[in-house]
Scaffold this motif. Sequence first.
Motif, PDB file in Angstrom:
ATOM      1  N   HIS A  26      93.316  81.763  18.166  1.00  0.00           N
ATOM      2  CA  HIS A  26      93.286  81.111  19.472  1.00  0.00           C
ATOM      3  C   HIS A  26      92.195  80.300  20.142  1.00  0.00           C
ATOM      4  CE1 HIS A  26      97.638  80.401  18.081  1.00  0.00           C
ATOM      5  NE2 HIS A  26      98.032  81.947  18.539  1.00  0.00           N
ATOM      6  N   PRO A  27      91.529  80.656  19.351  1.00  0.00           N
ATOM      7  CA  PRO A  27      89.945  80.542  19.958  1.00  0.00           C
ATOM      8  C   PRO A  27      89.276  79.406  21.021  1.00  0.00           C
ATOM      9  CG  PRO A  27      89.495  80.262  17.906  1.00  0.00           C
ATOM     10  CD  PRO A  27      91.034  81.000  18.427  1.00  0.00           C
ATOM     11  N   THR A  28      88.874  79.625  22.231  1.00  0.00           N
ATOM     12  CA  THR A  28      87.893  79.184  23.165  1.00  0.00           C
ATOM     13  C   THR A  28      86.701  79.214  22.564  1.00  0.00           C
ATOM     14  OG1 THR A  28      87.924  77.275  24.870  1.00  0.00           O
ATOM     15  CG2 THR A  28      88.626  79.921  25.089  1.00  0.00           C
ATOM     16  N   SER A  29      86.159  78.413  23.636  1.00  0.00           N
ATOM     17  CA  SER A  29      84.905  78.131  23.603  1.00  0.00           C
ATOM     18  C   SER A  29      84.433  79.271  24.528  1.00  0.00           C
ATOM     19  CB  SER A  29      84.250  76.869  24.834  1.00  0.00           C
ATOM     20  OG  SER A  29      84.375  76.233  23.730  1.00  0.00           O
ATOM     21  N   LEU A  30      83.759  80.341  24.376  1.00  0.00           N
ATOM     22  CA  LEU A  30      82.697  81.067  24.852  1.00  0.00           C
ATOM     23  C   LEU A  30      81.506  80.488  26.022  1.00  0.00           C
ATOM     24  CD1 LEU A  30      82.854  83.843  23.010  1.00  0.00           C
ATOM     25  CD2 LEU A  30      84.825  83.648  24.559  1.00  0.00           C
ATOM     26  N   GLU A  54      75.130  73.811  17.741  1.00  0.00           N
ATOM     27  CA  GLU A  54      74.883  73.269  16.184  1.00  0.00           C
ATOM     28  C   GLU A  54      76.147  73.899  15.620  1.00  0.00           C
ATOM     29  OE1 GLU A  54      72.205  72.140  14.659  1.00  0.00           O
ATOM     30  OE2 GLU A  54      71.446  71.389  16.680  1.00  0.00           O
ATOM     31  N   PHE A  55      76.887  74.204  15.610  1.00  0.00           N
ATOM     32  CA  PHE A  55      78.345  74.622  15.178  1.00  0.00           C
ATOM     33  C   PHE A  55      78.936  72.714  15.500  1.00  0.00           C
ATOM     34  CE2 PHE A  55      78.568  78.850  14.112  1.00  0.00           C
ATOM     35  CZ  PHE A  55      78.924  78.140  12.590  1.00  0.00           C
ATOM     36  N   ARG A  56      79.069  72.400  16.972  1.00  0.00           N
ATOM     37  CA  ARG A  56      79.762  71.278  17.245  1.00  0.00           C
ATOM     38  C   ARG A  56      79.026  69.675  16.827  1.00  0.00           C
ATOM     39  NH1 ARG A  56      79.282  74.828  22.484  1.00  0.00           N
ATOM     40  NH2 ARG A  56      77.865  73.513  23.179  1.00  0.00           N
ATOM     41  N   ARG A  57      77.881  70.245  16.737  1.00  0.00           N
ATOM     42  CA  ARG A  57      77.004  69.008  16.591  1.00  0.00           C
ATOM     43  C   ARG A  57      77.428  69.019  14.752  1.00  0.00           C
ATOM     44  NH1 ARG A  57      72.770  66.637  18.887  1.00  0.00           N
ATOM     45  NH2 ARG A  57      73.038  65.166  16.923  1.00  0.00           N
ATOM     46  N   PRO A 108      82.628  69.664  13.777  1.00  0.00           N
ATOM     47  CA  PRO A 108      83.316  68.944  15.059  1.00  0.00           C
ATOM     48  C   PRO A 108      84.428  69.475  14.729  1.00  0.00           C
ATOM     49  CG  PRO A 108      82.254  66.810  14.001  1.00  0.00           C
ATOM     50  CD  PRO A 108      81.395  67.855  12.990  1.00  0.00           C
ATOM     51  N   GLY A 109      85.029  70.080  16.060  1.00  0.00           N
ATOM     52  CA  GLY A 109      86.962  70.383  15.655  1.00  0.00           C
ATOM     53  C   GLY A 109      87.161  71.396  14.880  1.00  0.00           C
ATOM     54  N   GLN A 110      85.508  72.189  13.995  1.00  0.00           N
ATOM     55  CA  GLN A 110      86.105  73.383  13.590  1.00  0.00           C
ATOM     56  C   GLN A 110      86.068  74.770  14.163  1.00  0.00           C
ATOM     57  OE1 GLN A 110      83.510  74.110  10.403  1.00  0.00           O
ATOM     58  NE2 GLN A 110      84.121  76.211   9.570  1.00  0.00           N
TER      59      GLN A 110
END
Length: 286
Positions: free
Chosen positions: A48-52, A188-191, A194-196
């Motif tokens: 259950h990760p969240t942003s670091l 870059e991952f978010r761009r 998105p949502g991954q």
Amino acid sequence: MFEPADDEVFLCRHPNKTEPSLPSWARLPINRCNLPAVILGSVTFQHHPTSLILDGVTELHDDLFALLDGIDDAAERATLFCDYLAVHFCFDRLEEAGFDAHTGKRAKADWRRLLRGWSFDADGREGAVLKGWVESRFGLLPRFHGAPLRDFDGPAWRRYEQMRAAGLYGTNALEAQLDLVYTWCQYEFRRRHPGQTHMTLHRGVNRFTEHEVLDDAGRQPTVLLNNLVSFTSSRERAGEFGDFILTARVPVAKIFFHCDLLPGVLQGEGEHLVIGGAYEVTLATL
């Protein structure tokens, strides 16, 4: 300041089972991001990760990310990022960063050279700097550097510390460069995706019995990985590096850098540098 529990293994309770998290001897009580090591290094975080978020990086470089927001092409964003790093850290004007011909022997050591050095030898000087950066920023202690790191007073730990210090001495804010590289990777991952939240990655290993196993569940053990490790997106490629393949669902938030960001920086096909800790993996033999 976050103070860890006194017990050796902090247990995270789930509806179906009790999972071991990050042992106290594998983490620091403080770090430089928004979650303590006992959480970000746990199996719970893997599931259950969240942003670091590293302290102060986006605030310091908000002008860079504002510019990136207006660019749709990933290759153009990568060029802008590299140009920004060169200007901000004075790569081409080292005298403006305080170096001269007599004191600047290591001034040209930069983030690219660190990553390339890792590709050639993860247990070399560049690898020590990268593992030290993870230790500082995320609070995860390295578990291996040329030899197991178990005794803080032992020769293996002293060797690691000496190599880390030698890799940083006389350089141009290397750890600050790495802060920005990680933050850009996450941007870059978010761009691009998105949502991954996860990627399925593989790691080839020999002598799996030498790994630190926190929960022996047969083909799905929970292992304590080094604080920075290489994975690949290619299972076939992973099979070239060992008799066992570890497959893990890796949180995107724990990917420091990957080969698609800037082709040619990492040598391995499909290589991803992953921040370690406790991971539930699937173990397969070739």
